[in-house]
Design a protein around this motif. Sequence first.
Motif, mmCIF file in Angstrom:
data_model
loop_
_atom_site.group_PDB
_atom_site.id
_atom_site.type_symbol
_atom_site.label_atom_id
_atom_site.label_comp_id
_atom_site.label_asym_id
_atom_site.label_seq_id
_atom_site.Cartn_x
_atom_site.Cartn_y
_atom_site.Cartn_z
ATOM 1 N N UNK A 1 0.833 -1.205 0.000
ATOM 2 C CA UNK A 1 0.000 0.000 0.000
ATOM 3 C C UNK A 1 0.870 1.258 0.000
ATOM 4 N N UNK A 2 1.957 1.238 0.758
ATOM 5 C CA UNK A 2 2.880 2.377 0.783
ATOM 6 C C UNK A 2 3.479 2.603 -0.606
ATOM 7 N N UNK B 1 1.479 6.482 -6.963
ATOM 8 C CA UNK B 1 0.325 7.300 -7.315
ATOM 9 C C UNK B 1 0.649 8.785 -7.140
ATOM 10 N N UNK B 2 1.320 9.097 -6.050
ATOM 11 C CA UNK B 2 1.717 10.478 -5.793
ATOM 12 C C UNK B 2 2.692 10.979 -6.855
ATOM 13 N N UNK B 3 3.611 10.130 -7.245
ATOM 14 C CA UNK B 3 4.593 10.494 -8.260
ATOM 15 C C UNK B 3 3.917 10.756 -9.610
#
Length: 143
Positions: A129-130, A136-138
């Motif tokens: 998940x991390x 996803x953030x990238x």
Amino acid sequence: MRIGDVLQRKGNSVVTIAPEARVAELVALLTENKIGAAVVSTPTEQVAGIVSERDVVRGLRDGADVLDAAVSQIMTAPVRTVTPDDSIDALMLLMTEHRIRHVPVVVDGELRGLVSIGDVVKSRIGELEFERDQLSSYVTNPH
């Protein structure tokens, strides 16, 4: 990730039972604590064995008399152990190769915790998940 990281999250409490305790006592202990295994220990030996629900079921194959038997008659010994510095990957390999679900964590002969297959799965899911969140953030906020 290391086994010590898992113990920090879940705690290092371990339910133990004496080798001379009756299997019926073990069943009550497992039920009361909602766990699948207990470490068998003596005053002189921190980890004399390990005993699980599966060991009880295997013992029942020969009849209900096993409930009056000593835990030492159905426990697994010697026990495979790990240290807090061992990796989760090494633990997963150990569990898979030897088909075991519970592994005591030991340092210098002293019991420091117990790690279950459920703990390993939970840890691995957290890692995935991390990584997903980082990717996803990238993708959504490239620099």
